[in-house]
Write an enzyme that holds these catalytic residues in place. Structure first.
Site, mmCIF file in Angstrom:
data_model
loop_
_atom_site.group_PDB
_atom_site.id
_atom_site.type_symbol
_atom_site.label_atom_id
_atom_site.label_comp_id
_atom_site.label_asym_id
_atom_site.label_seq_id
_atom_site.Cartn_x
_atom_site.Cartn_y
_atom_site.Cartn_z
ATOM 1 N N LYS A 1 0.829 -1.768 -0.221
ATOM 2 C CA LYS A 1 0.288 -0.307 0.073
ATOM 3 C C LYS A 1 0.407 1.200 0.391
ATOM 4 O O LYS A 1 0.288 2.178 -0.655
ATOM 5 C CB LYS A 1 -0.943 0.130 1.171
ATOM 6 C CG LYS A 1 -2.169 -1.054 1.164
ATOM 7 C CD LYS A 1 -3.352 -0.900 2.153
ATOM 8 C CE LYS A 1 -4.304 -1.828 2.006
ATOM 9 N NZ LYS A 1 -5.393 -1.453 2.355
ATOM 10 N N LYS B 1 -7.707 -10.814 -7.106
ATOM 11 C CA LYS B 1 -8.745 -11.085 -6.085
ATOM 12 C C LYS B 1 -9.906 -9.873 -6.338
ATOM 13 O O LYS B 1 -9.847 -8.589 -6.686
ATOM 14 C CB LYS B 1 -8.651 -10.393 -5.278
ATOM 15 C CG LYS B 1 -9.340 -10.808 -4.415
ATOM 16 C CD LYS B 1 -8.989 -10.567 -2.594
ATOM 17 C CE LYS B 1 -9.286 -10.112 -2.094
ATOM 18 N NZ LYS B 1 -8.909 -9.319 -0.428
ATOM 19 N N LYS C 1 -12.790 -4.916 -3.161
ATOM 20 C CA LYS C 1 -13.615 -3.379 -2.957
ATOM 21 C C LYS C 1 -12.939 -2.064 -3.172
ATOM 22 O O LYS C 1 -13.579 -1.021 -3.350
ATOM 23 C CB LYS C 1 -14.376 -2.691 -1.839
ATOM 24 C CG LYS C 1 -14.014 -3.109 -0.547
ATOM 25 C CD LYS C 1 -14.666 -3.084 0.380
ATOM 26 C CE LYS C 1 -13.788 -3.701 1.288
ATOM 27 N NZ LYS C 1 -12.729 -3.215 2.289
HETATM 28 P P1 ATP Z 1 -9.410 -3.812 -0.107
HETATM 29 O O1 ATP Z 1 -9.353 -3.222 -1.856
HETATM 30 O O2 ATP Z 1 -9.643 -2.095 0.744
HETATM 31 O O3 ATP Z 1 -7.688 -4.397 0.764
HETATM 32 P P2 ATP Z 1 -11.026 -6.181 -0.529
HETATM 33 O O4 ATP Z 1 -11.914 -6.034 -0.556
HETATM 34 O O5 ATP Z 1 -9.607 -7.146 -0.428
HETATM 35 O O6 ATP Z 1 -10.395 -4.381 0.292
HETATM 36 P P3 ATP Z 1 -11.297 -7.092 2.643
HETATM 37 O O7 ATP Z 1 -12.512 -5.257 3.854
HETATM 38 O O8 ATP Z 1 -9.809 -6.231 2.793
HETATM 39 O O9 ATP Z 1 -11.639 -6.771 1.658
HETATM 40 O O10 ATP Z 1 -11.661 -8.159 3.015
HETATM 41 C C1 ATP Z 1 -12.961 -8.210 4.144
HETATM 42 C C2 ATP Z 1 -12.816 -9.778 4.493
HETATM 43 O O11 ATP Z 1 -13.157 -10.501 2.951
HETATM 44 C C3 ATP Z 1 -11.254 -10.443 4.342
HETATM 45 O O12 ATP Z 1 -11.465 -11.473 4.846
HETATM 46 C C4 ATP Z 1 -11.332 -10.597 2.985
HETATM 47 O O13 ATP Z 1 -9.798 -12.372 2.379
HETATM 48 C C5 ATP Z 1 -12.558 -11.415 2.144
HETATM 49 N N1 ATP Z 1 -12.457 -10.354 0.692
HETATM 50 C C6 ATP Z 1 -12.617 -9.510 0.206
HETATM 51 N N2 ATP Z 1 -12.090 -9.604 -1.195
HETATM 52 C C7 ATP Z 1 -12.387 -11.015 -1.276
HETATM 53 C C8 ATP Z 1 -12.891 -11.920 -2.235
HETATM 54 N N3 ATP Z 1 -12.814 -11.370 -3.527
HETATM 55 N N4 ATP Z 1 -12.927 -13.131 -2.331
HETATM 56 C C9 ATP Z 1 -13.083 -13.696 -1.027
HETATM 57 N N5 ATP Z 1 -12.423 -13.459 0.111
HETATM 58 C C10 ATP Z 1 -12.285 -11.891 0.120
#
Ligand code: ATP
Ligand code: LTN
Length: 326
Positions: free
Chosen positions: A111, A192, A195
């Site tokens: 980041k 992945k 969001k």
């Molecule tokens: P950011 O984009 O802000 O890093 P993120 O969308 O990757 O966020 P987080 O808030 O970091 O999501 O993740 C919250 C939880 O949801 C974590 O346990 C993460 O592994 C899971 N998660 C998020 N996106 C996915 C995905 N696409 N598939 C599976 N698990 C996910």
């Protein structure tokens, strides 16, 4: 009863990935454990946020947790910034964390490389996360693989404190789903579905309307082979659609592959879109009801009250042990 604790940052709108990879895990565990789920809004400001959007999103996320199936009777639901002990304990932990161990965090490396002026909060982020966990004596922390290193740092900090000042913190265990659904971006299926990604076309948001959902799934990137098979390396797009279907229908991958084996990609996409629409329309109906009722206020007031009381006791114990105050 063992206690689990987790949170999803309000750093973007919640997605199908948040549901299938994150929220669903907590739903699965809510009968078995004493369950704490919160909105880590202070973590979200480690990167720039628009204040109005952030505030709306915090409440939206709580309503979405509940609409997805997090039962407020079985979970303590709360907002991190409504409890001042998180940041207070974090400061004490920071004074007991080494630059070397904090510098090894891979999320910080990823980041921070995107900033010219790196916010210090991005560096201390995992220490605030340790405080979130240690205040409540959590036994397990359900989270994605990407957060495992942070939970391990939390264990190290807890162990160090206990050794120096006497038994104070429980050492949490990260709970990483074994075959947890990792949902990929529909446009870049080797990435992945995230969001905070800038391209909304590859992301299904939990609040997308029916037409948008169908459009995004029908436009999902696949391959030219036209044969349905689960092979994330060679066929990431199709494999991702199969994963989404399997997770939503709670079927095994073998069952799903055999069901779709004679389908062409177009009709497969249509069926995947049907199940996503069905699931998300149900969630949205509950979501809009909640946003209009005062139930959320009651749930969050209760969460703030209960967690402030637990956190106060832990923090006072820590403060006394290290010699702060009168
Ligand atoms: P950011 O984009 O802000 O890093 P993120 O969308 O990757 O966020 P987080 O808030 O970091 O999501 O993740 C919250 C939880 O949801 C974590 O346990 C993460 O592994 C899971 N998660 C998020 N996106 C996915 C995905 N696409 N598939 C599976 N698990 C996910
Ligand atoms: N860093 C986590 C969110 C988070 C969290 C926590 C998760 C903040 N504090 C405490 C579990 C326990 C993330 O980005 N998913």
């Amino acid at each position: 009863m063992k206690r689990i604790l987790t949170g999803l940052q309000p750093s973007g709108e919640l997605t199908l990935g948040s549901l299938l990879g994150g929220i669903n895990q907590s739903i699965r565990y809510q009968d078995e454990f004493e369950s704490f789920i919160f909105v880590p809004d202070m973590h979200a400001i480690t990167v720039p946020q628009d204040p109005k959007i952030l505030r709306d999103r915090i409440k939206k996320n709580v309503a979405l947790y509940i609409a997805c199936g997090i039962d407020p009777k079985k979970n303590i639901i709360y907002i991190q910034s409504e409890n001042l002990y998180h940041a207070n304990l974090s400061w004490i932990l920071e004074c007991n964390t080494y630059m070397g161990e904090a510098s090894r965090m891979t999320q910080f490396k990823d980041k921070s490389s995107k900033f010219q002026n790196v916010p210090v909060g991005l560096f201390t982020y995992p220490i605030l996360m340790a405080s979130d966990i240690l205040l409540y004596d959590a036994d397990y922390v359900p989270t994605g693989m990407d957060q495992k290193q942070h939970v391990e740092l939390c264990r190290d900090l807890a162990g160090r404190f206990n050794k120096k000042y006497g038994d104070t913190f429980k050492l949490p265990v990260p709970m990483i789903p074994k075959m947890g659904a990792k949902i990929m971006d529909l446009q870049e299926p080797t990435k992945k579905m995230s969001k905070s990604s800038p391209n909304p076309k590859g992301i299904i948001y939990l609040l997308d309307d029916e037409k948008t959902i169908r459009k995004k799934i029908m436009a999902a990137v696949t391959d030219s082979d036209a044969r349905v098979d689960y092979d994330p390396d060679k066929k990431p797009g199709i494999s991702n659609l199969l994963t989404i279907y399997a997770s939503l229908k709670e079927l095994s991958m073998e069952e799903v592959v055999s069901y779709f084996k004679d389908y062409n990609y177009g009709s497969l996409k249509k069926e995947v879109a049907d199940v996503v629409v069905e699931k998300l329309m149900g969630i949205q109906e509950k979501y809009y009801e909640l946003m209009q009722s005062d139930e959320m206020e009651q749930i969050l007031n209760h969460g703030a009250e209960v967690t402030n009381e637990i956190a106060r006791k832990k923090y006072e114990d820590v403060r006394r042990k290290i010699g702060l105050g009168r």
